[in-house]
Design a protein around this motif. Structure first.
Motif, mmCIF file in Angstrom:
data_model
loop_
_atom_site.group_PDB
_atom_site.id
_atom_site.type_symbol
_atom_site.label_atom_id
_atom_site.label_comp_id
_atom_site.label_asym_id
_atom_site.label_seq_id
_atom_site.Cartn_x
_atom_site.Cartn_y
_atom_site.Cartn_z
ATOM 1 N N HIS A 415 0.826 -1.191 0.000
ATOM 2 C CA HIS A 415 0.000 0.000 0.000
ATOM 3 C C HIS A 415 0.872 1.257 0.000
ATOM 4 N N ALA A 418 2.589 1.679 -3.403
ATOM 5 C CA ALA A 418 1.641 2.136 -4.423
ATOM 6 C C ALA A 418 1.353 3.624 -4.270
ATOM 7 N N GLN A 419 1.147 4.094 -3.031
ATOM 8 C CA GLN A 419 0.856 5.507 -2.811
ATOM 9 C C GLN A 419 2.039 6.377 -3.237
ATOM 10 N N ILE A 422 2.006 6.616 -7.043
ATOM 11 C CA ILE A 422 0.894 7.468 -7.499
ATOM 12 C C ILE A 422 1.239 8.941 -7.323
ATOM 13 N N THR A 437 -7.084 5.364 -8.870
ATOM 14 C CA THR A 437 -7.719 4.937 -7.618
ATOM 15 C C THR A 437 -7.074 3.646 -7.150
ATOM 16 N N ALA A 438 -6.782 3.553 -5.840
ATOM 17 C CA ALA A 438 -6.214 2.333 -5.249
ATOM 18 C C ALA A 438 -7.228 1.761 -4.262
ATOM 19 N N LEU A 441 -5.612 -2.231 -1.044
ATOM 20 C CA LEU A 441 -4.183 -2.478 -0.847
ATOM 21 C C LEU A 441 -3.781 -2.418 0.620
ATOM 22 N N PHE A 458 5.357 -0.715 -9.794
ATOM 23 C CA PHE A 458 4.173 0.137 -9.726
ATOM 24 C C PHE A 458 4.323 1.351 -10.649
ATOM 25 N N ILE A 479 -6.307 0.426 -9.257
ATOM 26 C CA ILE A 479 -5.341 -0.554 -8.749
ATOM 27 C C ILE A 479 -5.991 -1.234 -7.552
ATOM 28 N N SER A 480 -6.174 -2.552 -7.648
ATOM 29 C CA SER A 480 -6.841 -3.287 -6.560
ATOM 30 C C SER A 480 -5.964 -4.451 -6.131
ATOM 31 N N PHE A 492 -4.177 -4.144 -12.218
ATOM 32 C CA PHE A 492 -4.082 -2.784 -12.768
ATOM 33 C C PHE A 492 -5.008 -2.748 -13.985
#
Length: 562
Positions: A415, A418-419, A422, A437-438, A441, A458, A479-480, A492
């Motif tokens: 998580h 990913a942030q 982004i 949008t995530a 995560l 990522f 993104i899940s 993705f």
């Protein structure tokens, strides 16, 4: 040399002799002459008349062994022997001096016991051997034996006939024994052949049934005449369930037609053939190496086709996996070469870019207080941005060439990574009209990997989605994440331009890109695939042209408690 008589001639002569003896009259039946109505009883005249009437040579002797009476036949017999033809009144041994002492003993026995005595001997007359039968028959007077009737009969023909019969019997017995031996030999030979055939059949059945291949014989109409247990088991039954059924009863029409083409070709040409084809059995398609050979009858005519099918499905899959592995090895070697080139290129470009960057920055600093240089300073600022872009490309080459090591891995929070990616690409996404949008995560299991690798993964996937965004409408990237057993699944999914179907298998190849020249290196997805493979994960792509692309990634999760 005596004439050889047939069995029929010998039997006819025996019957004639038996009839002759029966007509002879005097004790021809072997009866006792001392009783009944025979010549041993009654008056001497009657006895003498009876003796005279016989065809046999006969004479009568008294107790002193003198000859009392002789028949005409006896006279002829003596004359034939060269003796006194009429020895009446003379002593027996005087006439027959050549007789052994045992003859006297025989006469005394007959006189003393009153029992008839029969003897048989061979004599030579005029160089001809003659067999005689002599019967000494007691004759009684007033209950006392006072005379002995001696009857001499020529039984040469009977004995010769018997000898011929015995010789013929011996001959036939020998022939029968020989035939029996031949029969025994033939039977033994047949038994050996039968045993060899049974052994051969048993060996054949053992070979056919123990072989791992399906073996069957098929006629020209496609009817199975034989099937071994292996073939029947693969079809889901026993051999008797399939013998007599046709190809089309057991296989789909297309497969049955194809197999019968091979069978008919072998039956027509008498030449075997081999094919490797997929076959459907019990709803499953498997690869078989099938050999079809002609089976000839006793006349050499091709009557059946023997089909031997070896299941090579696992071998086929192994070969395909080996080929895939070889391709992957070649690709790895190719990537290694590209990595070496990228590292060398990045190294060679880094120093001159650094010099240029420092020179431009120094020029900007020198012009800071110089009036009327705003345009020059703006150009120099653009040059700095261009240099930074070049440096970014060089850094990508460097990252592509770099390798993660075990010392650089750790349990990572996806998580947070990913942030961070982004945030780095947020402005670029905003310019492309894309919302990122995530979901899901937070709270995922940790993944053991190199942090820089995960950041790069990522970053490159988000950047790829931004580059594929539509120009004239809003775009979205979701993104899940999801935990499943011992893995973490990342998705993705964007709604951008998508990837044409015919090139979707090429997107992970190095330097493959759909972007216009100068707008992409074709290394982004290749690097992503390398990072995912390095940590033991997998990546798949699914895309619909004009509607978006979906990347599905699986990564091994860190077990709970670690």
């Amino acid at each position: 040399m005596e004439q050889q008589l047939t069995r029929e001639e010998l039997m006819a002569r025996v019957r004639w002799l038996e009839e002759h003896l029966a007509r002879a009259g005097l004790c021809a039946d072997g009866g006792d002459a001392s009783g009944g109505e025979g010549p041993g009883r009654g008056k001497p005249f009657e006895s003498r008349k009876a003796v005279s009437s016989t065809a046999d040579a006969a004479h009568i002797v008294g107790p002193d062994l003198r000859i009392l009476f002789v028949t005409d036949s006896f006279k002829q017999w003596n004359q034939r022997l060269g003796l006194d033809p009429d020895p009446t009144g003379k002593a027996l041994l005087e006439i027959f001096s050549f007789l052994p002492d045992s003859v006297v003993v025989e006469y005394r026995t007959v006189f003393d016991t009153g029992t008839m005595l029969t003897t048989e001997e061979w004599v030579t007359v005029e160089d001809e051997r003659i067999c005689t039968e002599t019967r000494k028959i007691p004759l009684q007077q007033d209950g006392r034996v006072d005379r002995v009737l001696t009857v001499i009969r020529d039984i040469t023909e009977i004995r010769k006939t018997q000898e011929s019969l015995e010789s013929l019997a011996d001959q036939q017995a020998c022939e029968l024994l020989a035939a029996n031996e031949r029969l025994r030999g033939e039977m033994a030979k047949r038994q050996r052949i039968d045993q060899a055939l049974r052994l051969s059949e048993q060996m054949y059945r053992t070979l056919v049934e123990s072989a791992g291949e399906s073996i069957a014989t098929v006629d020209g109409d496609g009817v199975f005449r034989f099937m071994n247990a292996v073939g029947a088991r693969r079809l889901g039954g026993a051999p008797e369930d399939f013998v007599g059924r046709s190809m089309w009863d057991l296989f789909p029409k297309a497969i049955a037609d194809r197999q019968m083409d091979s069978v008919r070709r072998v039956l027509a040409t008498g030449q075997g053939m081999n094919v490797i084809v997929p076959t459907e059995l019990q709803g499953q398609t498997r690869w078989y190496n099938t050999t079809v050979e002609p089976v000839r009858d006793g006349g050499g005519r091709v009557a059946l086709a023997m089909v031997i099918a070896r299941d090579i499905h696992d071998l086929k899959l192994a070969q395909e996996q080996l080929e895939k592995h070889r391709e992957e090895m070649a690709r790895t070697e190719h990537l290694a070469s590209l990595g070496a080139i990228s590292a060398a290129t990045a190294h060679e470009l880094t120093q001159p870019l650094t010099v240029v960057n420092l020179a431009v920055e120094n020029a900007c600093a020198a012009l800071e207080d110089v009036p009327g240089t705003d345009g020059v300073k703006a150009d120099l600022a653009d040059a700095v941005k261009g240099i930074e872009g070049i440096v970014a490309v060089v850094n990508r080459f460097r990252r592509f060439a770099g390798r993660s090591t075990e010392k650089g891995v750790a349990a990572l929070d996806l998580h947070g990574i990913a942030q961070g990616a982004i945030r780095l690409l947020d402005e670029k996404a905003w310019r492309a009209g894309m919302t990122i949008t995530a979901n899901g995560l937070r709270g995922l299991p940790a993944v053991t990997a190199n942090e820089k690798d995960m950041e790069q993964m990522f970053f490159l996937l988000i950047e790829n989605a931004i580059q594929a965004a539509h120009d004239n409408k809003p775009n979205h990237l979701v993104i899940s994440g999801k935990a499943r057993r011992n893995t973490v699944e990342l998705v993705f999914e964007d709604d951008g331009c998508g990837i044409p179907h015919d090139i979707q298998d090429n997107v992970f190849e190095p330097f493959f890109t759909t972007k216009p020249p100068g707008q992409g290196t074709g290394l982004g997805l290749c690097v992503v695939e390398r990072i995912v493979s390095r940590v033991g994960g997998g990546i798949k792509v699914a895309s619909r042209p004009g509607r978006g692309t979906r990347f599905h990634i699986t990564l091994p999760a860190e077990p709970p408690g670690h």
